[in-house]
Scaffold this motif. Structure first.
Motif, PDB file in Angstrom:
ATOM      1  N   MET A   1     -35.945 -79.607 -30.576  1.00  0.00           N
ATOM      2  CA  MET A   1     -36.983 -79.590 -29.542  1.00  0.00           C
ATOM      3  C   MET A   1     -36.625 -80.543 -28.411  1.00  0.00           C
ATOM      4  O   MET A   1     -36.839 -80.252 -27.243  1.00  0.00           O
ATOM      5  CB  MET A   1     -38.322 -79.992 -30.153  1.00  0.00           C
TER       6      MET A   1
ATOM      7  N   ASN B   1     -33.974 -78.927 -26.362  1.00  0.00           N
ATOM      8  CA  ASN B   1     -34.277 -77.610 -25.822  1.00  0.00           C
ATOM      9  C   ASN B   1     -34.265 -77.573 -24.291  1.00  0.00           C
ATOM     10  O   ASN B   1     -33.690 -76.663 -23.700  1.00  0.00           O
ATOM     11  CB  ASN B   1     -35.619 -77.122 -26.385  1.00  0.00           C
TER      12      ASN B   1
ATOM     13  N   THR C   1     -38.446 -72.434 -31.823  1.00  0.00           N
ATOM     14  CA  THR C   1     -37.842 -73.334 -30.838  1.00  0.00           C
ATOM     15  C   THR C   1     -36.750 -72.621 -30.060  1.00  0.00           C
ATOM     16  O   THR C   1     -36.563 -72.853 -28.866  1.00  0.00           O
ATOM     17  CB  THR C   1     -37.256 -74.571 -31.546  1.00  0.00           C
TER      18      THR C   1
ATOM     19  N   GLU D   1     -42.560 -69.248 -23.342  1.00  0.00           N
ATOM     20  CA  GLU D   1     -43.578 -70.280 -23.279  1.00  0.00           C
ATOM     21  C   GLU D   1     -44.478 -70.222 -24.505  1.00  0.00           C
ATOM     22  O   GLU D   1     -44.844 -71.238 -25.079  1.00  0.00           O
ATOM     23  CB  GLU D   1     -44.403 -70.106 -22.006  1.00  0.00           C
TER      24      GLU D   1
ATOM     25  N   ILE E   1     -42.826 -71.719 -27.594  1.00  0.00           N
ATOM     26  CA  ILE E   1     -42.852 -73.185 -27.594  1.00  0.00           C
ATOM     27  C   ILE E   1     -44.235 -73.676 -28.019  1.00  0.00           C
ATOM     28  O   ILE E   1     -44.366 -74.575 -28.857  1.00  0.00           O
ATOM     29  CB  ILE E   1     -42.504 -73.719 -26.181  1.00  0.00           C
TER      30      ILE E   1
ATOM     31  N   ALA F   1     -45.993 -79.370 -26.172  1.00  0.00           N
ATOM     32  CA  ALA F   1     -45.317 -78.158 -25.708  1.00  0.00           C
ATOM     33  C   ALA F   1     -44.588 -78.415 -24.396  1.00  0.00           C
ATOM     34  O   ALA F   1     -43.469 -77.936 -24.182  1.00  0.00           O
ATOM     35  CB  ALA F   1     -46.324 -77.030 -25.547  1.00  0.00           C
TER      36      ALA F   1
ATOM     37  N   ILE G   1     -41.344 -80.120 -25.093  1.00  0.00           N
ATOM     38  CA  ILE G   1     -40.330 -79.259 -25.705  1.00  0.00           C
ATOM     39  C   ILE G   1     -39.719 -78.342 -24.653  1.00  0.00           C
ATOM     40  O   ILE G   1     -38.508 -78.135 -24.612  1.00  0.00           O
ATOM     41  CB  ILE G   1     -40.943 -78.417 -26.843  1.00  0.00           C
ATOM     42  N   SER G   2     -40.574 -77.789 -23.772  1.00  0.00           N
ATOM     43  CA  SER G   2     -40.027 -76.825 -22.808  1.00  0.00           C
ATOM     44  C   SER G   2     -39.434 -77.535 -21.600  1.00  0.00           C
ATOM     45  O   SER G   2     -38.642 -76.955 -20.869  1.00  0.00           O
ATOM     46  CB  SER G   2     -41.109 -75.847 -22.371  1.00  0.00           C
TER      47      SER G   2
END
Lengths: 139, 776
Positions: free
Chosen positions: B264, B267, B320, B325, B328, B485, B488-489
């Motif tokens: 993550m 990512n 992951t 979107e 995630i 989130a 992570i994105s």
């Protein structure tokens, strides 16, 4: 080898050689000599003593275990190196003082301490090997 | 970050280790009640990090730290964003409950203090992993979690199964950690930064780098082993040998998620490439299916849960890497949900085991009257794991289906995998939560009754939390999942899903999953048989493969040792001297660097010639000596002649040393000879002596040529000049040789005398070992 003459002379020879080895150690900085050679002389002295009077006598004479002598030598050699840390200079930098004792200037240094460490390491390590070998299977 | 908060945060990272230090003494003092004060440690950490919540929810990132090794750009620095914070809160929050639980679970255990100590050390390491900004710090803490996990799995070290499981986990995860280290070093090399906070802007460079695939492979090697992805999943079920608090904490809620955390974390910079979006979902999906099928097979409560953990980790990795979107958001939700319900269920399993004496689901039943509180906690956790509204697990599952469902083949395949995996996990969840409690009471090894508060407080709180954060999903999203989130994105993202069922494709798939899961649950025995048959048909698994690899390793090591260490002195000596001869003679042959023939010096004084002649005669005496002792003494002749030569050519120090060495070597060699118990003479036939003679002559010739060549080369006198010039002025010594030894190159000498001493010790111990054997 185990003649009466040899056995009688050996302690004196050993004492003389041991004294000589310390002399060689101390003069090492300016004349031929030093800790390593001095140590080897002392080992030879102890070897003579051992051949003449047996290893038990050598162990008694040394008082300490030879390996402990060696370890102590390594310890003071490290200490000599670390002394420089107290004065804020890099590790193993030689430090000198020349106190005057009874009107004579005596140069003392961490380098000499280090050389003494070398001397003790050599004496201890090689003596302990020689003694262990000489001991045979009975000890 | 102000200096005050920075100091406090640093303290928060150190606190678990301080607690670990105090734990044994505290436990000796208070017994199992030490759990209460010790639980304050993770609680304090939890509250400290909770204080960052508002800042992080606004989308800010908190960094801080101290320089560690500035010359290598290494720092002890932390990065707290939505991702780190979620993990920090889970680790410290669940950690507090686990400490309490362990207080009850291991009550009266003679090493309970040690256990507290280990688990707090693990907690500190895990906090470090998820908050590290610097790569090196991440790696150090990463390996620390492997080591503490080793200690915890092997806590019951008298049992062989525990030791094997501990070692297996250490080898798999520790080995993976080395992959990670290589990957991080490559990352450093490619981007030139050593911190994640700085790495975030290097995404395009990294994806375009020719090393991208190598970095990906190495990082995945670390992440997949830690997070038990297929085919490295086998260590996790074996790790169930650990006491249950460990299983609940390390092997469901925290450590196994370190790999997921890493993926993550990377990512935003490494994701969105074809490799990332192929490997991660594929491996994750496969792990999901394998884990879920193997979970059905088990009858041991802990093993059932362990395999569903494998499956859940697969699902997380899959999400992951899926690259949308929704995926995630789903990963973020599922991560939180899983930690809560799985931790609770593990503690329930341990509680049942503790109170009844068995964990075998076929030997349990009708406990609902005896253990009502446990039953309630189990039921609440299972409802969340099964993904039923309004529990948090439901939100996660809805989001999973919203992310995966679609028309393309890829989406259909992964949706199918998710439905099968989730359905099977649904069945396992209710098997764990219902089977032991419903039905007619069954006789158990211990008389069943409700456990003490220390034991049920943890699972109850976690299970209730799964309900509460599901009900108040808007608050949860704002404070926890949306920042998670977003981190992570790598871009701001809002999670909106609520606990209200609403008609959509995702809800339909949810219903399908529940129906499938219910079907499997009702036919659990048949499903178990089917899964068993499947596994038996395959026969070989990575767990057996691990054993085979380890046996192979031991055998190979033994074979190499036998080859290199046959234990025969002659072979060692022959090999040593043959190598010396080759090293001396091969280079001149290959490079054609032969020395010129030396010119006979004119006007050589007679005494020098005599000494040399004497040395040569000494060699002759050695060769013709009647017995070995004479040969050794004769060897001294040659050595003393060399010493004399040193003396004649102005090296008194060297000569001095040579004299002493010669004397002592004769003494020591003679002593060695007496111990070796050799025959006085060498009685071997000539053809056995010839190879030795050849090697001896080759060595001698080699050294002679080498010395000739060296002395014929140009001699750089820079060092000689320096030492001669400064020996007196800098080092206050007239004896240059000695000054070099003790002052200029003093550190070398220090190393050498250390070697002398260690050699002495080694020889002494060898002699003693032989003596011991002779005595026995």
């Amino acid at each position: 080898m185990n003649t009466l003459i040899f056995r009688t002379v050996a302690p004196f020879l050993t004492a003389l050689m041991a004294l000589f080895s310390i002399f060689v150690l101390l003069r090492g900085h300016n004349e031929p000599g030093g800790g390593f050679i001095g140590g080897l002389i002392a080992v030879s002295a102890l070897a003579i003593f051992g051949i003449a009077n047996g290893i038990a006598a050598v162990r008694r004479a040394l008082w300490f275990h030879p390996m402990a002598i060696s370890a102590f030598g390594l310890f003071i050699a490290c200490l000599a190196g670390l002394l420089s840390a107290a004065f804020g200079v890099p590790f193993m930098t030689g430090l000198w003082i020349t106190p005057t004792v009874l009107g004579v200037e005596i140069p003392l240094s961490s380098v000499m301490l280090f050389d003494t460490g070398v001397y003790l390491v050599v004496v201890g390590a090689i003596t302990s090997i020689a003694l262990a070998l000489e001991a045979g299977d009975d000890v | 970050m102000t200096a005050d908060t920075m100091g406090l945060t640093f303290l928060a990272f150190c606190l678990p280790f301080l607690g670990a230090l105090a734990a044994p003494a505290l436990t000796r003092l208070l017994g199992h009640h030490a759990a209460w004060p010790l639980a304050l440690v993770p609680l304090a950490v939890f509250l400290h990090f909770l204080g960052f919540n508002a800042e992080i929810a606004r989308g800010e990132i908190v960094t801080g730290g101290y320089a560690w090794v500035p010359s290598y750009n290494v720092s002890f620095s932390w990065l707290i964003d939505g991702l780190s914070l979620a993990f920090l809160l889970l680790i410290s929050g669940i950690g507090a409950l686990i400490v309490l639980y362990a207080g009850g679970y291991l009550k009266g255990h003679p090493h309970q203090g040690r256990f507290f100590s280990f688990i707090l050390m693990f907690m500190g390491s895990m906090l470090g992993v998820v908050a590290s900004d610097s790569f090196l710090m991440l790696f150090v803490f990463w390996e620390m979690t492997s080591i503490t996990s080793f200690l915890l799995i092997g806590f019951d070290h008298a049992r062989e199964a525990s030791r094997r499981a501990a070692l297996q986990a250490l080898i798999v995860t520790g080995g993976g950690g080395l992959f990670l280290l290589a990957g991080l070093l490559l990352l450093w090399d490619v981007t030139g930064v050593t911190q994640f906070s700085l790495l975030m802007s290097f995404g395009p460079e990294l994806r375009a780098s020719p090393f991208y695939l190598a970095i990906l492979f190495l990082v995945l090697g670390g992440a997949f082993t830690k997070s038990a992805q297929f085919p490295f999943h086998f260590w996790l079920p074996n790790a169930m040998e650990a006491p249950t608090p460990v299983s609940a904490y390390l092997h469901s809620a925290t450590m196994v998620k370190a790999g997921v955390y890493l993926l993550m974390r990377l990512n935003p910079v490494m994701g969105e490439t074809p490799a990332w979006e192929t490997v991660l979902p594929a491996v994750g999906g496969l792990t999901l299916l394998v884990g879920a099928v193997l979970a059905i097979r088990q009858t041991d409560l802990k093993l059932m849960l362990a395999y569903t953990t494998v499956a859940s980790l697969g699902l997380l990795v899959m999400l992951t890497g899926f690259g949308s979107e929704h995926a995630i958001a789903a990963a973020a939700l599922y991560l939180v949900a899983h930690s809560l319900f799985k931790g609770a269920l593990f503690m329930v399993a341990g509680l049942i085991d503790h109170e009844t004496g068995t964990r075998d689901i076929t030997k349990l039943g009708g406990l609902r009257r005896a253990m009502p509180v446990t039953f309630l906690a189990a039921l609440l956790a299972a409802l969340s794991m099964g993904g039923l509204p309004p529990f948090f697990g439901f939100l996660a599952k809805e989001e999973v289906y919203a992310a995966l469902s679609g028309g393309s083949l890829r989406q259909i395949a992964f949706t199918a995998a998710a439905i099968i995996g989730n359905g099977l996990m649904f069945a396992v969840a209710f098997a764990v939560a219902l089977k032991p409690f419903l039905g007619a009471p069954v006789q158990t090894p211990k008389h069943a009754h409700e456990g003490p508060a220390l034991l049920w407080i943890g699972p109850m709180l976690l299970a209730v939390k799964g309900l509460v954060i599901g009900l108040f999903s808007a608050v949860t999203h704002a404070l926890l999942t949306s920042p998670l989130a977003s981190a992570i994105s790598g871009a701001p993202q809002t999670v909106t899903i609520s606990a209200l069922p609403h008609l959509s494709l995702a809800f339909g798939l949810s219903l399908l999953t529940v129906a499938f899961g219910l079907g499997v649950f009702l036919m659990l025995d048949r499903a178990r048989e089917a899964a068993n048959r499947l596994v038996e048909d395959i026969g070989w698994g990575p767990d057996r493969g691990f054993d085979q690899a380890m046996t192979g390793l031991v055998r190979a090591a033994a074979a190499i040792s036998r080859l290199l260490q046959p234990g025969r002195m002659e072979i060692y000596m022959t090999a040593t001297f043959a190598v010396i001869a080759l090293a001396l003679l091969v280079p001149p042959v290959v490079y054609g660097e032969w020395p010129r023939l030396p010119v006979w010096p004119a006007g050589m004084p007679f005494h020098e010639l005599a000494v040399m002649l004497l040395a040569a005669l000494g060699i002759g005496a050695v060769l013709t000596a009647g017995n070995r002792l004479t040969a050794i003494v004769a060897l001294g002749i040659q050595g003393l002649c060399v010493a004399l030569l040193f003396l004649l050519f102005g090296a008194p120090d060297l000569a001095f040393t040579q004299f002493m060495i010669e004397t002592l070597s004769v003494v020591i060699l003679a002593l060695v000879m007496t111990r070796l118990k050799l025959t006085p003479r060498d009685h071997r036939p000539l053809r056995e002596k010839i190879p030795d003679a050849v090697i001896a002559i080759a060595c001698g010739v080699g050294f002679a040529l080498y010395l000739l060549r060296v002395t014929q080369g140009r001699f750089d006198t820079a060092l000689t000049d320096f030492f001669n010039l400064y020996s007196k002025t800098i080092a206050h010594g007239a004896n240059v040789v000695n000054v070099i030894i003790v002052d200029f190159r003093g550190t070398d000498t220090l190393g050498e005398i250390a070697v002398v001493m260690v050699t002495g010790l080694a020889i002494l111990s060898i002699i003693r070992i032989r003596k011991g054997r002779a005595g026995a």
